[in-house]
Design a protein around this motif. Structure first.
Motif, PDB file in Angstrom:
ATOM      1  N   THR A 338       0.842  -1.183   0.000  1.00 52.80           N
ATOM      2  CA  THR A 338       0.000   0.000   0.000  1.00 52.80           C
ATOM      3  C   THR A 338       0.885   1.242   0.000  1.00 52.80           C
ATOM      4  O   THR A 338       1.801   1.359   0.816  1.00 52.80           O
ATOM      5  CB  THR A 338      -0.915   0.022   1.234  1.00 52.80           C
ATOM      6  OG1 THR A 338      -1.740  -1.159   1.237  1.00 52.80           O
ATOM      7  CG2 THR A 338      -1.822   1.250   1.223  1.00 52.80           C
ATOM      8  N   TYR A 339       0.617   2.173  -0.931  1.00 52.76           N
ATOM      9  CA  TYR A 339       1.433   3.363  -1.096  1.00 52.76           C
ATOM     10  C   TYR A 339       0.559   4.617  -1.064  1.00 52.76           C
ATOM     11  O   TYR A 339      -0.527   4.633  -1.649  1.00 52.76           O
ATOM     12  CB  TYR A 339       2.183   3.333  -2.431  1.00 52.76           C
ATOM     13  CG  TYR A 339       3.128   2.159  -2.569  1.00 52.76           C
ATOM     14  CD1 TYR A 339       4.477   2.293  -2.273  1.00 52.76           C
ATOM     15  CD2 TYR A 339       2.667   0.922  -3.016  1.00 52.76           C
ATOM     16  CE1 TYR A 339       5.355   1.216  -2.404  1.00 52.76           C
ATOM     17  CE2 TYR A 339       3.526  -0.160  -3.144  1.00 52.76           C
ATOM     18  CZ  TYR A 339       4.877  -0.001  -2.840  1.00 52.76           C
ATOM     19  OH  TYR A 339       5.719  -1.074  -2.966  1.00 52.76           O
ATOM     20  N   THR A 340       1.054   5.646  -0.395  1.00 54.59           N
ATOM     21  CA  THR A 340       0.447   6.973  -0.476  1.00 54.59           C
ATOM     22  C   THR A 340       1.344   7.831  -1.356  1.00 54.59           C
ATOM     23  O   THR A 340       2.552   7.922  -1.126  1.00 54.59           O
ATOM     24  CB  THR A 340       0.309   7.605   0.917  1.00 54.59           C
ATOM     25  OG1 THR A 340      -0.525   6.779   1.731  1.00 54.59           O
ATOM     26  CG2 THR A 340      -0.316   8.992   0.809  1.00 54.59           C
ATOM     27  N   VAL A 341       0.739   8.449  -2.371  1.00 59.11           N
ATOM     28  CA  VAL A 341       1.498   9.183  -3.387  1.00 59.11           C
ATOM     29  C   VAL A 341       1.095  10.653  -3.352  1.00 59.11           C
ATOM     30  O   VAL A 341      -0.094  10.983  -3.312  1.00 59.11           O
ATOM     31  CB  VAL A 341       1.232   8.602  -4.787  1.00 59.11           C
ATOM     32  CG1 VAL A 341       2.098   9.308  -5.837  1.00 59.11           C
ATOM     33  CG2 VAL A 341       1.506   7.098  -4.807  1.00 59.11           C
ATOM     34  N   ARG A 342       2.115  11.535  -3.358  1.00 55.95           N
ATOM     35  CA  ARG A 342       1.879  12.974  -3.440  1.00 55.95           C
ATOM     36  C   ARG A 342       2.796  13.575  -4.500  1.00 55.95           C
ATOM     37  O   ARG A 342       3.868  13.039  -4.779  1.00 55.95           O
ATOM     38  CB  ARG A 342       2.142  13.652  -2.085  1.00 55.95           C
ATOM     39  CG  ARG A 342       1.292  13.116  -0.943  1.00 55.95           C
ATOM     40  CD  ARG A 342       1.690  13.776   0.380  1.00 55.95           C
ATOM     41  NE  ARG A 342       1.047  13.148   1.517  1.00 55.95           N
ATOM     42  CZ  ARG A 342      -0.132  13.506   2.030  1.00 55.95           C
ATOM     43  NH1 ARG A 342      -0.800  14.508   1.466  1.00 55.95           N
ATOM     44  NH2 ARG A 342      -0.635  12.893   3.072  1.00 55.95           N
ATOM     45  N   LEU A 343       2.371  14.704  -5.051  1.00 61.77           N
ATOM     46  CA  LEU A 343       3.135  15.350  -6.107  1.00 61.77           C
ATOM     47  C   LEU A 343       3.072  16.856  -5.909  1.00 61.77           C
ATOM     48  O   LEU A 343       2.027  17.400  -5.548  1.00 61.77           O
ATOM     49  CB  LEU A 343       2.548  14.992  -7.480  1.00 61.77           C
ATOM     50  CG  LEU A 343       3.410  15.209  -8.721  1.00 61.77           C
ATOM     51  CD1 LEU A 343       4.587  14.234  -8.740  1.00 61.77           C
ATOM     52  CD2 LEU A 343       2.578  15.017  -9.991  1.00 61.77           C
ATOM     53  N   ARG A 344       4.221  17.538  -6.108  1.00 60.47           N
ATOM     54  CA  ARG A 344       4.213  19.000  -6.097  1.00 60.47           C
ATOM     55  C   ARG A 344       5.160  19.521  -7.170  1.00 60.47           C
ATOM     56  O   ARG A 344       5.966  18.780  -7.721  1.00 60.47           O
ATOM     57  CB  ARG A 344       4.587  19.557  -4.727  1.00 60.47           C
ATOM     58  CG  ARG A 344       6.041  19.403  -4.350  1.00 60.47           C
ATOM     59  CD  ARG A 344       6.298  20.016  -2.989  1.00 60.47           C
ATOM     60  NE  ARG A 344       7.698  19.904  -2.601  1.00 60.47           N
ATOM     61  CZ  ARG A 344       8.172  20.283  -1.412  1.00 60.47           C
ATOM     62  NH1 ARG A 344       7.348  20.782  -0.494  1.00 60.47           N
ATOM     63  NH2 ARG A 344       9.455  20.158  -1.142  1.00 60.47           N
ATOM     64  N   ALA A 345       5.043  20.820  -7.466  1.00 60.40           N
ATOM     65  CA  ALA A 345       5.839  21.436  -8.521  1.00 60.40           C
ATOM     66  C   ALA A 345       6.962  22.281  -7.934  1.00 60.40           C
ATOM     67  O   ALA A 345       6.861  22.790  -6.816  1.00 60.40           O
ATOM     68  CB  ALA A 345       4.944  22.306  -9.407  1.00 60.40           C
ATOM     69  N   ARG A 346       8.051  22.430  -8.737  1.00 60.17           N
ATOM     70  CA  ARG A 346       9.187  23.239  -8.317  1.00 60.17           C
ATOM     71  C   ARG A 346       9.700  24.050  -9.507  1.00 60.17           C
ATOM     72  O   ARG A 346       9.650  23.607 -10.650  1.00 60.17           O
ATOM     73  CB  ARG A 346      10.309  22.333  -7.782  1.00 60.17           C
ATOM     74  CG  ARG A 346      11.609  23.075  -7.485  1.00 60.17           C
ATOM     75  CD  ARG A 346      12.701  22.124  -7.034  1.00 60.17           C
ATOM     76  NE  ARG A 346      12.479  21.635  -5.692  1.00 60.17           N
ATOM     77  CZ  ARG A 346      12.805  22.306  -4.582  1.00 60.17           C
ATOM     78  NH1 ARG A 346      13.372  23.499  -4.678  1.00 60.17           N
ATOM     79  NH2 ARG A 346      12.577  21.793  -3.400  1.00 60.17           N
ATOM     80  N   ASN A 347      10.191  25.250  -9.216  1.00 55.62           N
ATOM     81  CA  ASN A 347      10.979  26.011 -10.194  1.00 55.62           C
ATOM     82  C   ASN A 347      12.133  26.685  -9.455  1.00 55.62           C
ATOM     83  O   ASN A 347      12.337  26.453  -8.256  1.00 55.62           O
ATOM     84  CB  ASN A 347      10.120  27.008 -10.984  1.00 55.62           C
ATOM     85  CG  ASN A 347       9.542  28.116 -10.114  1.00 55.62           C
ATOM     86  OD1 ASN A 347       9.964  28.345  -8.986  1.00 55.62           O
ATOM     87  ND2 ASN A 347       8.557  28.831 -10.654  1.00 55.62           N
TER      88      ASN A 347
END
Length: 366
Positions: A338-347
């Motif tokens: 079981t995996y919890t996945v998150r994503l965010r952006a960077r510059n």
């Protein structure tokens, strides 16, 4: 008895000799050439990204001033055709050439004459079975596997508001984000009219790159950026006019609609292909992926900076794709669990204020 046997064997040898002589005469008898009927079409390369700066035109294969063709091939008997010159008079026209009665593996290559010389821009393959007479083949030409030069051309007007003093534009390797293709970085300075005008053009080998526009203030500190996938194909121009591009002091907005689909198992059955998909936000250069299990939490990024693990070839979870802006998906290789996945952006200016809403995905062996 022995004399009778010897006589019989001698007669048999004579008969076989006659048969083989006849076969030999037939095998080496000159055979007439058949006619090969060829049709040709050109298509775009297969390296398109979901959001890209791409070639704006196509090759005009009927322009016999700029374009020429060669046909090469090898037959099932080892006979070769070495760069037979050809021309295409009309789009969709059938080309007829004589060809010996064999099974041929053929390659058709289109060349374009540019300021830098004649370069291969399109190539296609086909098989022609001429052993029963004439045959018809269709060549679908693409730029896949060809690396002649193409052009990238970018225009934009960047309001600087007294903050931005310099803008750097360059073409960068996706395999090593931050490493520019030699000779592609150009600097533009602020004008008196409150804007920085970009008129950027470079020649680079065909490929899949990052085009980055980076803003710096008077101290040289990054204060804004824009990046996108740049597709360059041989002999074509990939261009974009952004108009007014207000990127100074802009944090990236978070990606949205993150989803995960569990696919097939790897051959050894130990891990499964999990495809992540998302919608791009604004002003991002890359994405950071946070993968959580009961045992640990790991952050992955395209460049492995700031303590993150590098997401790419050699990574323990890498399957396909990338976390660079211009992509909307990637593939993870995950063991059952079981995996919890998150994503965010960077510059270069910072990160999106929050990780995207978490999703939970179950990777289960059947």
């Amino acid at each position: 008895m022995n004399r009778i046997v010897r006589t019989f064997i001698y007669v048999c040898f004579l008969m076989l000799a006659v048969v083989f002589a006849g076969c030999s005469d037939y095998a080496f008898e000159a055979q007439e050439e058949g006619r090969l009927f060829m049709t040709v079409e050109g298509v775009n390369g297969g390296n398109r990204a979901s959001r890209s700066i791409m070639p704006t035109g196509q090759h005009d294969l009927t322009d016999n001033v700029k374009y020429s063709f060669t046909l090469s091939g090898v037959s099932n008997t080892g006979k070769r055709i070495d760069n037979m010159d050809m021309a295409i008079e009309d789009a969709g026209a059938t080309i007829i050439i004589p060809l010996e009665p064999m099974l041929w593996n053929l390659t058709l290559t289109a060349y374009k004459t540019t300021d830098g010389g004649k370069i291969p821009v399109l190539r296609g393959f086909s098989v022609a079975d001429m052993r029963t007479g004439s045959a018809s083949v269709h060549f679908v030409l693409s730029s896949d596997g060809l690396y002649g030069n193409g052009t990238a051309a970018i225009k934009a007007s960047i309001p600087h508001n007294g903050v931005v003093k310099k803008v750097t534009v360059g073409v960068y390797k996706k395999s090593s984000p931050g490493e520019a293709i030699f000779g592609t970085e150009q600097e533009f300075s602020a004008g008196d009219d409150g804007t920085i005008t970009l008129d950027y053009a470079v020649t680079v080998p065909a490929g899949n790159y990052l085009l980055c526009i980076s803003c710096q203030n008077e101290d040289g500190t990054p204060c804004g950026s824009y990046c996108d996938t740049l597709i360059v194909e041989p002999g074509l121009t990939s261009e974009r006019d952004f108009g007014s591009l207000d990127i100074a002091a802009r944090l990236p907005t978070a990606p949205a609609e993150l989803s995960a689909v569990v696919g097939e198992a790897m051959p050894d059955g130990s891990r499964y292909r999990v495809t992540l998909s998302w919608e791009c936000g604004q002003y991002a250069e890359q994405y950071e992926l946070r993968l959580e299990t009961e045992a640990q939490t790991t952050v992955y990024s395209a460049d492995g900076a700031d303590g993150a693990e590098l997401f790419g070839t050699g990574s323990d979870i890498y399957g396909d794709g990338d976390l660079l802006y211009g992509s909307k998906s990637c593939v993870l290789l995950l063991a059952p669990g079981t995996y919890t996945v998150r994503l965010r952006a960077r510059n270069t200016y910072g990160v999106s204020s929050e990780w995207d809403d978490a999703i939970t995905t179950e990777v289960t062996a059947p």
